[in-house]
Scaffold this motif. Structure first.
Motif, PDB file in Angstrom:
ATOM      1  N   ASP A   1       3.216  -4.831  -4.004  1.00 33.50           N
ATOM      2  CA  ASP A   1       4.673  -4.856  -4.155  1.00 33.50           C
ATOM      3  C   ASP A   1       5.096  -5.992  -5.083  1.00 33.50           C
TER       4      ASP A   1
ATOM      5  N   GLU B   1     -12.792   3.076   5.252  1.00 36.35           N
ATOM      6  CA  GLU B   1     -12.213   4.362   4.865  1.00 36.35           C
ATOM      7  C   GLU B   1     -12.806   4.809   3.529  1.00 36.35           C
TER       8      GLU B   1
ATOM      9  N   ILE C   1      -5.414  -0.216  -3.262  1.00 37.62           N
ATOM     10  CA  ILE C   1      -4.379   0.775  -3.540  1.00 37.62           C
ATOM     11  C   ILE C   1      -4.634   1.248  -4.968  1.00 37.62           C
TER      12      ILE C   1
ATOM     13  N   MET D   1       0.866   6.698  -6.563  1.00 44.39           N
ATOM     14  CA  MET D   1       0.191   5.611  -5.868  1.00 44.39           C
ATOM     15  C   MET D   1      -0.387   6.117  -4.554  1.00 44.39           C
ATOM     16  N   SER D   2      -1.599   5.671  -4.241  1.00 42.45           N
ATOM     17  CA  SER D   2      -2.247   6.036  -2.983  1.00 42.45           C
ATOM     18  C   SER D   2      -1.745   5.152  -1.850  1.00 42.45           C
ATOM     19  N   ASP D   3      -2.045   5.548  -0.629  1.00 44.55           N
ATOM     20  CA  ASP D   3      -1.878   4.664   0.510  1.00 44.55           C
ATOM     21  C   ASP D   3      -2.959   3.601   0.436  1.00 44.55           C
ATOM     22  N   VAL D   4      -2.864   2.579   1.268  1.00 40.70           N
ATOM     23  CA  VAL D   4      -3.890   1.541   1.319  1.00 40.70           C
ATOM     24  C   VAL D   4      -5.182   2.153   1.853  1.00 40.70           C
ATOM     25  N   LEU D   5      -6.260   1.914   1.131  1.00 35.86           N
ATOM     26  CA  LEU D   5      -7.589   2.287   1.582  1.00 35.86           C
ATOM     27  C   LEU D   5      -8.160   1.055   2.288  1.00 35.86           C
ATOM     28  N   HIS D   6      -8.310   1.149   3.606  1.00 42.57           N
ATOM     29  CA  HIS D   6      -8.776   0.013   4.400  1.00 42.57           C
ATOM     30  C   HIS D   6     -10.295   0.012   4.528  1.00 42.57           C
TER      31      HIS D   6
ATOM     32  N   GLN E   1      -0.869  -4.563   0.366  1.00 42.99           N
ATOM     33  CA  GLN E   1       0.418  -3.909   0.110  1.00 42.99           C
ATOM     34  C   GLN E   1       1.455  -4.927  -0.362  1.00 42.99           C
TER      35      GLN E   1
ATOM     36  N   GLU F   1      -9.818  -4.025   0.483  1.00 42.25           N
ATOM     37  CA  GLU F   1      -8.714  -3.085   0.672  1.00 42.25           C
ATOM     38  C   GLU F   1      -8.150  -2.788  -0.710  1.00 42.25           C
TER      39      GLU F   1
ATOM     40  N   HIS G   1     -13.084   7.492   0.148  1.00 41.08           N
ATOM     41  CA  HIS G   1     -12.252   8.289  -0.753  1.00 41.08           C
ATOM     42  C   HIS G   1     -13.145   8.870  -1.840  1.00 41.08           C
TER      43      HIS G   1
END
Length: 184
Positions: free
Chosen positions: A36, A114, A94, A106-111, A32, A92, A116
Motif C-alpha cells: 500500500d 501457500e 503480492i 493484483m493478487s491477494d497476499v501469498l503467505h 500488504q 510473503e 501458486h
C-alpha cells in the motif's frame, strides 16, 4: 542509418537524486502495508546499491526498491513460460500483473506455505509479460524471490540460482526445496 559518434564521445553525467527528501518509513508491519505504501508513493524506483539482474529459464528480474526485508522486484516473464505450482518459503508476496488491456491486476497476499502457479505452459502468453513482486522476507536478507523455492523448477539456470543462495538446499533435476538439505 543513425550516427552514434556523438553518443560514444559523450560520457554519462551523474544525475541529481530524484528522491532527495523522499520519506521512507523505517519498516512496515506486513507485506500488504508495504505494498500500500509503495503504490500510494507512486511506485518509487530506488535500486539497491550494486543492483543485480537475475536470469532464470523463464524470467529475468531486477530489484526496483528495497528497505530492510521488504523489496519490490520487476520480473520480465519470457514468452510461453511454464509456471510450475510452487511455494516461496519464508517470503510473503503480492503479485501485480502488468501489461494487460485495462488496469493491472493484483493478487491477494501469498503467505508462507501457500502455493501458486498454473503447473502448465501459458501458451497464450506469446509475448511474455511484466510482473511486479512485492515481498516481505521473513527470515533472511532479500535477494531474488526466484531463489526461495519449493516445487518443480523452471530449468537448470533456475536450479543454479537456488543453489547460489541456498547451497545446501535439496535440488535435483526439475525440483528444489530450500526447506530441506541435500544431505537428508
Amino acid at each position: 542509418m543513425t550516427d552514434t559518434t556523438d553518443y560514444v564521445r559523450k560520457p554519462f553525467t551523474r544525475m541529481e537524486d530524484p528522491y532527495a527528501g523522499f520519506e521512507v518509513p523505517e519498516t512496515w508491519d506486513n507485506v500488504q502495508e508495504f505494498a500500500d505504501w509503495w503504490l500510494n508513493s507512486k511506485m518509487p524506483i530506488v535500486f539497491p546499491k550494486q543492483a543485480e539482474v537475475f536470469l532464470s529459464d523463464d524470467a529475468t528480474s531486477v530489484c526496483l526498491f528495497r528497505k530492510g526485508r521488504f523489496q519490490v522486484e520487476l520480473y520480465l516473464i519470457h514468452p510461453q513460460p511454464k509456471v510450475q505450482v510452487h511455494e516461496h518459503p519464508d517470503v510473503e508476496v503480492i503479485k501485480i500483473r502488468m501489461g494487460l488491456v485495462g488496469r493491472p491486476v493484483m493478487s491477494d497476499v501469498l503467505h508462507k506455505g501457500e502455493a501458486h502457479g498454473s503447473g502448465m505452459r501459458l501458451e497464450a502468453e506469446t509475448k511474455g509479460f511484466p510482473l511486479i513482486a512485492i515481498q516481505h522476507w521473513l527470515t533472511r536478507e532479500p535477494t531474488t524471490i526466484a531463489s526461495i523455492w519449493k516445487g518443480p523448477t523452471a530449468g537448470p539456470m533456475h536450479e543454479d540460482l537456488i543453489r547460489r543462495f541456498t547451497p545446501d538446499a535439496y535440488v535435483i533435476d526439475g525440483y528444489a526445496d530450500i526447506t530441506t538439505t541435500s544431505q537428508q
